[in-house]
Design a protein around this motif. Sequence first.
Motif, PDB file in Angstrom:
ATOM      1  N   GLU A 187     -11.367 -39.531  42.083  1.00 57.50           N
ATOM      2  CA  GLU A 187     -10.105 -38.627  42.355  1.00 57.50           C
ATOM      3  C   GLU A 187      -9.951 -37.970  43.734  1.00 57.50           C
ATOM      4  OE1 GLU A 187      -7.598 -38.401  40.361  1.00 57.50           O
ATOM      5  OE2 GLU A 187      -8.415 -39.675  38.860  1.00 57.50           O
ATOM      6  N   GLU A 188     -10.998 -37.490  44.166  1.00 56.15           N
ATOM      7  CA  GLU A 188     -10.963 -37.194  45.626  1.00 56.15           C
ATOM      8  C   GLU A 188     -10.539 -38.202  46.814  1.00 56.15           C
ATOM      9  OE1 GLU A 188     -10.789 -34.140  48.543  1.00 56.15           O
ATOM     10  OE2 GLU A 188     -11.171 -33.910  46.204  1.00 56.15           O
ATOM     11  N   ALA A 189     -11.260 -39.306  46.518  1.00 58.11           N
ATOM     12  CA  ALA A 189     -10.590 -40.681  47.317  1.00 58.11           C
ATOM     13  C   ALA A 189      -9.040 -40.603  47.324  1.00 58.11           C
ATOM     14  CB  ALA A 189     -11.445 -41.803  47.122  1.00 58.11           C
ATOM     15  N   LYS A 190      -8.773 -40.784  46.126  1.00 57.28           N
ATOM     16  CA  LYS A 190      -7.273 -40.994  45.881  1.00 57.28           C
ATOM     17  C   LYS A 190      -6.241 -39.859  46.471  1.00 57.28           C
ATOM     18  CE  LYS A 190      -7.306 -43.488  41.357  1.00 57.28           C
ATOM     19  NZ  LYS A 190      -7.133 -43.318  39.863  1.00 57.28           N
ATOM     20  N   ARG A 191      -6.889 -38.627  46.641  1.00 55.79           N
ATOM     21  CA  ARG A 191      -5.952 -37.629  46.895  1.00 55.79           C
ATOM     22  C   ARG A 191      -6.159 -37.633  48.506  1.00 55.79           C
ATOM     23  NH1 ARG A 191      -9.545 -34.049  44.027  1.00 55.79           N
ATOM     24  NH2 ARG A 191      -8.495 -33.804  41.903  1.00 55.79           N
ATOM     25  N   GLN A 192      -7.078 -38.150  49.151  1.00 58.32           N
ATOM     26  CA  GLN A 192      -7.059 -38.514  50.743  1.00 58.32           C
ATOM     27  C   GLN A 192      -6.310 -39.427  51.043  1.00 58.32           C
ATOM     28  OE1 GLN A 192     -11.225 -38.876  51.588  1.00 58.32           O
ATOM     29  NE2 GLN A 192     -12.040 -36.909  51.082  1.00 58.32           N
ATOM     30  N   LEU A 193      -6.391 -40.473  50.238  1.00 64.27           N
ATOM     31  CA  LEU A 193      -5.373 -41.797  50.614  1.00 64.27           C
ATOM     32  C   LEU A 193      -3.894 -41.111  50.523  1.00 64.27           C
ATOM     33  CD1 LEU A 193      -6.983 -44.497  48.833  1.00 64.27           C
ATOM     34  CD2 LEU A 193      -6.959 -44.333  51.223  1.00 64.27           C
ATOM     35  N   LYS A 194      -3.370 -40.580  49.603  1.00 61.77           N
ATOM     36  CA  LYS A 194      -2.011 -40.058  49.480  1.00 61.77           C
ATOM     37  C   LYS A 194      -1.956 -39.248  50.796  1.00 61.77           C
ATOM     38  CE  LYS A 194      -1.635 -40.222  44.450  1.00 61.77           C
ATOM     39  NZ  LYS A 194      -1.439 -39.318  43.402  1.00 61.77           N
ATOM     40  N   ALA A 195      -2.879 -38.255  51.183  1.00 64.12           N
ATOM     41  CA  ALA A 195      -2.548 -37.281  52.119  1.00 64.12           C
ATOM     42  C   ALA A 195      -2.256 -37.966  53.566  1.00 64.12           C
ATOM     43  CB  ALA A 195      -3.683 -36.307  52.450  1.00 64.12           C
ATOM     44  N   GLU A 196      -3.073 -39.142  53.885  1.00 61.23           N
ATOM     45  CA  GLU A 196      -3.032 -40.037  55.035  1.00 61.23           C
ATOM     46  C   GLU A 196      -1.686 -40.734  54.879  1.00 61.23           C
ATOM     47  OE1 GLU A 196      -6.117 -42.507  54.831  1.00 61.23           O
ATOM     48  OE2 GLU A 196      -7.774 -41.054  55.513  1.00 61.23           O
ATOM     49  N   LYS A 197      -1.195 -41.037  53.926  1.00 58.63           N
ATOM     50  CA  LYS A 197       0.356 -41.844  53.766  1.00 58.63           C
ATOM     51  C   LYS A 197       1.306 -41.009  54.344  1.00 58.63           C
ATOM     52  CE  LYS A 197      -1.014 -45.618  50.548  1.00 58.63           C
ATOM     53  NZ  LYS A 197      -0.760 -45.960  49.126  1.00 58.63           N
ATOM     54  N   LEU A 198       1.193 -40.108  53.554  1.00 52.25           N
ATOM     55  CA  LEU A 198       2.032 -38.626  53.935  1.00 52.25           C
ATOM     56  C   LEU A 198       2.331 -38.386  55.110  1.00 52.25           C
ATOM     57  CD1 LEU A 198       2.035 -36.525  50.670  1.00 52.25           C
ATOM     58  CD2 LEU A 198       3.985 -38.210  51.068  1.00 52.25           C
ATOM     59  N   LYS A 199       1.073 -38.194  55.783  1.00 52.89           N
ATOM     60  CA  LYS A 199       0.831 -37.781  57.269  1.00 52.89           C
ATOM     61  C   LYS A 199       1.520 -38.717  57.999  1.00 52.89           C
ATOM     62  CE  LYS A 199      -2.622 -35.713  60.449  1.00 52.89           C
ATOM     63  NZ  LYS A 199      -3.933 -35.595  60.402  1.00 52.89           N
ATOM     64  N   ASN A 200       1.264 -40.284  57.782  1.00 51.78           N
ATOM     65  CA  ASN A 200       1.808 -41.202  58.831  1.00 51.78           C
ATOM     66  C   ASN A 200       2.971 -41.360  58.484  1.00 51.78           C
ATOM     67  OD1 ASN A 200      -1.097 -41.502  59.430  1.00 51.78           O
ATOM     68  ND2 ASN A 200      -1.299 -43.416  57.987  1.00 51.78           N
ATOM     69  N   ASP A 201       3.633 -41.366  57.264  1.00 48.88           N
ATOM     70  CA  ASP A 201       5.075 -41.658  56.741  1.00 48.88           C
ATOM     71  C   ASP A 201       5.418 -40.623  55.829  1.00 48.88           C
ATOM     72  OD1 ASP A 201       7.567 -42.629  56.881  1.00 48.88           O
ATOM     73  OD2 ASP A 201       6.859 -44.526  55.599  1.00 48.88           O
ATOM     74  N   PRO A 202       6.142 -39.686  56.360  1.00 49.89           N
ATOM     75  CA  PRO A 202       6.625 -38.311  55.411  1.00 49.89           C
ATOM     76  C   PRO A 202       7.658 -38.954  54.669  1.00 49.89           C
ATOM     77  CG  PRO A 202       6.593 -37.612  57.764  1.00 49.89           C
ATOM     78  CD  PRO A 202       6.416 -39.195  58.077  1.00 49.89           C
ATOM     79  N   ASP A 203       8.466 -39.927  54.889  1.00 46.50           N
ATOM     80  CA  ASP A 203       9.739 -40.194  53.892  1.00 46.50           C
ATOM     81  C   ASP A 203       9.049 -41.469  53.013  1.00 46.50           C
ATOM     82  OD1 ASP A 203      11.309 -38.810  55.362  1.00 46.50           O
ATOM     83  OD2 ASP A 203      11.851 -40.124  56.702  1.00 46.50           O
ATOM     84  N   ALA A 204       7.702 -41.612  52.977  1.00 46.72           N
ATOM     85  CA  ALA A 204       7.460 -42.782  52.064  1.00 46.72           C
ATOM     86  C   ALA A 204       7.676 -42.331  50.486  1.00 46.72           C
ATOM     87  CB  ALA A 204       6.018 -43.388  52.307  1.00 46.72           C
ATOM     88  N   GLU A 205       7.696 -43.099  49.610  1.00 48.21           N
ATOM     89  CA  GLU A 205       7.611 -42.727  48.289  1.00 48.21           C
ATOM     90  C   GLU A 205       6.460 -43.339  47.796  1.00 48.21           C
ATOM     91  OE1 GLU A 205      10.932 -44.532  46.205  1.00 48.21           O
ATOM     92  OE2 GLU A 205      12.493 -43.350  47.370  1.00 48.21           O
ATOM     93  N   ILE A 206       5.842 -42.060  47.214  1.00 43.42           N
ATOM     94  CA  ILE A 206       4.334 -42.595  46.403  1.00 43.42           C
ATOM     95  C   ILE A 206       4.511 -42.631  44.871  1.00 43.42           C
ATOM     96  CG2 ILE A 206       1.997 -41.884  46.057  1.00 43.42           C
ATOM     97  CD1 ILE A 206       2.273 -40.315  48.719  1.00 43.42           C
ATOM     98  N   SER A 207       4.242 -43.671  44.243  1.00 45.25           N
ATOM     99  CA  SER A 207       4.296 -43.892  42.825  1.00 45.25           C
ATOM    100  C   SER A 207       3.112 -43.212  42.149  1.00 45.25           C
ATOM    101  CB  SER A 207       4.203 -45.324  42.588  1.00 45.25           C
ATOM    102  OG  SER A 207       3.099 -45.869  42.801  1.00 45.25           O
ATOM    103  N   ASP A 208       3.476 -42.660  41.245  1.00 44.20           N
ATOM    104  CA  ASP A 208       2.343 -41.872  40.136  1.00 44.20           C
ATOM    105  C   ASP A 208       1.915 -42.310  39.043  1.00 44.20           C
ATOM    106  OD1 ASP A 208       0.534 -39.724  40.139  1.00 44.20           O
ATOM    107  OD2 ASP A 208       1.929 -38.181  39.238  1.00 44.20           O
ATOM    108  N   GLU A 209       1.971 -43.681  39.185  1.00 44.68           N
ATOM    109  CA  GLU A 209       1.962 -44.671  37.971  1.00 44.68           C
ATOM    110  C   GLU A 209       0.374 -44.387  37.282  1.00 44.68           C
ATOM    111  OE1 GLU A 209       3.045 -48.413  38.406  1.00 44.68           O
ATOM    112  OE2 GLU A 209       5.052 -47.914  38.530  1.00 44.68           O
ATOM    113  N   GLU A 210      -0.492 -44.310  38.261  1.00 45.25           N
ATOM    114  CA  GLU A 210      -1.847 -44.433  37.993  1.00 45.25           C
ATOM    115  C   GLU A 210      -2.342 -43.003  37.556  1.00 45.25           C
ATOM    116  OE1 GLU A 210      -4.003 -45.194  41.625  1.00 45.25           O
ATOM    117  OE2 GLU A 210      -3.520 -47.405  41.752  1.00 45.25           O
TER     118      GLU A 210
END
Length: 568
Positions: A187-210
């Motif tokens: 879970e901690e690894a997933k949170r870090q990946l989401k934070a990096e995606k939002l940092k690189n691209d703030p307008d990106a849509e992240i699906s919360d299916e998982e």
Amino acid sequence: MSSGAIRTPVSQIIHNKDDQDAEEEPKKKSREDWRKAKELEEARKAGTAPAAVDEEGRDINPHIPQYISNAPWYYGSQGPTLKHQRPQHEDERGHLDNRAPKGLDTTRLVTKFRKGACENCGAMSHKRKDCLERPRKVQAKYAESIVVHDEHIVNDASINYDEKRDRWSSYDPANHREIIEEYEKVEEAKRQLKAEKLKNDPDAEISDEEGNEDKYVDEVDMPGTKVDSKQRITVRNLRIREDTAKYLRNLDPNSAYYDPKTRSMRDNPNPQVPAEEAEFAGENFVRFSGDTTAQATAQLFAWEAHGKGVDVHLLAEPTKLELLQKEYEQKKEQFKSSTKTDIVEKYGGEEHLQVPSKSLLLAQTEEYVEYSRSGKVIKGIEKPKARSIYEEDVYINNHTTIWGSFWNAGRWGYKCCKSFIKNSYCVGMQEPEGYAEQQHSTMSAPPPPVEVPDAEKQPPVESEVDSAPSSEDSSEDEEIVPQTKKSKKKSKKREKKKKAKEQRKNKKKHKEAKEKEKERETSTVPEELDDRKRPYNSMYDVKAPTEEEIEEWKRKRTRTEDPMLQFI
């Protein structure tokens, strides 16, 4: 049956069968053996034969049933015993808390192959055919050096049935902590990946299916339900323990009824609480809210349409039904409005339709009314009382009261004249029965002079004339006194005679009533008349009882509430 056959376990029978020869196999009991066992049992029950003895030397009661005296097959008893029915000692109970070591023995490392070990991996705990390791290219038997750990061998010296089959034996709850830590790392690894995606691209849509836990909620069965796919039924056996029970919403016994069989509470347990704040408003609230009313009206419309020849069904063709219902409602409204306009055009009166709403008509007004402490109106006009559709306070035929204002002896009448005849003419107040006769007897004697004498009305002529009438008046007064005494005596005599006559009449009536009862008791249907041809209620007269019969029944009936009844 206290002493039954020994129930040997199946595994022991198979084990003994391999060791024994064919000649030494156990034989079935013959009829003679069964008969002897039955006779021994009856003799033990009768007391002529000694009772059976268990392994501790205690006598076994022969009257104990067989299902109590027979030990289970897994108990391993070798003779008659009741040990399985007695409380076990601490040392005989199973120790489920004992933890035997499981898994690999990491305390010892083996580098060379040993004789009798597994040829594949080199462990001493199993053979090659039972090895679960992958097949090695160079087996441990032929390898120059190996690295292997032996497994812990669990001793099969279990004391009882439960300890031997304990599925959680030797389980360490601390091992579950490793699974939790691994899940937290993921879970901690997933949170870090989401934070990096939002940092690189703030307008990106992240699906919360998982991370969506409610994704497959519909496919999971509700807790407390059992669904049978063959019979297509759902059985409710438990409620969700997180929910508050319905009968705990209001502990007042006079509140909404709770049905324990169906676990339903239809009424609102807290009607004083507003609907916006209420957590539970009863099951009827769900039935009459939302689209349930629309569904019910649609079903009713489908039934009516099918009865009139329109082939439509709510479940089979819902869209068709909805379109038909909308079309029907539109035509119905058009027909109502057209008939309304036609009537107004023909008869007029459109101004009467333009009235304010009922909420304004029945609400407050500007008329001021002031009341006193007693409730009387001081200022303003009192509000008129609501009247019924019938005529009220209408007096007819000279009456001053309405019909039904007087009640006596089971009859209605007029209070003003005490008349029991409806629509009769009022003749004034009538005295009760018996009152007029008493007045007549007292009025038979001349009343005492009350009016002013004629001599006083006439003008005085002479002194002699004035003295004469005065002397006459005094003589008349003296005569009236004895006359009134005589009239009183006569009236008393008359009253006594009347009472005596009434008593005689009552005695005669009682005698006649007794004679009639005796006749009824003694009277029988003639023998010539057949019972099958006898008319209904021919054994007695069907008529209302008279006053004498009612009085006779009251005198003769037994009163159960009388405390002296048992002494009569």
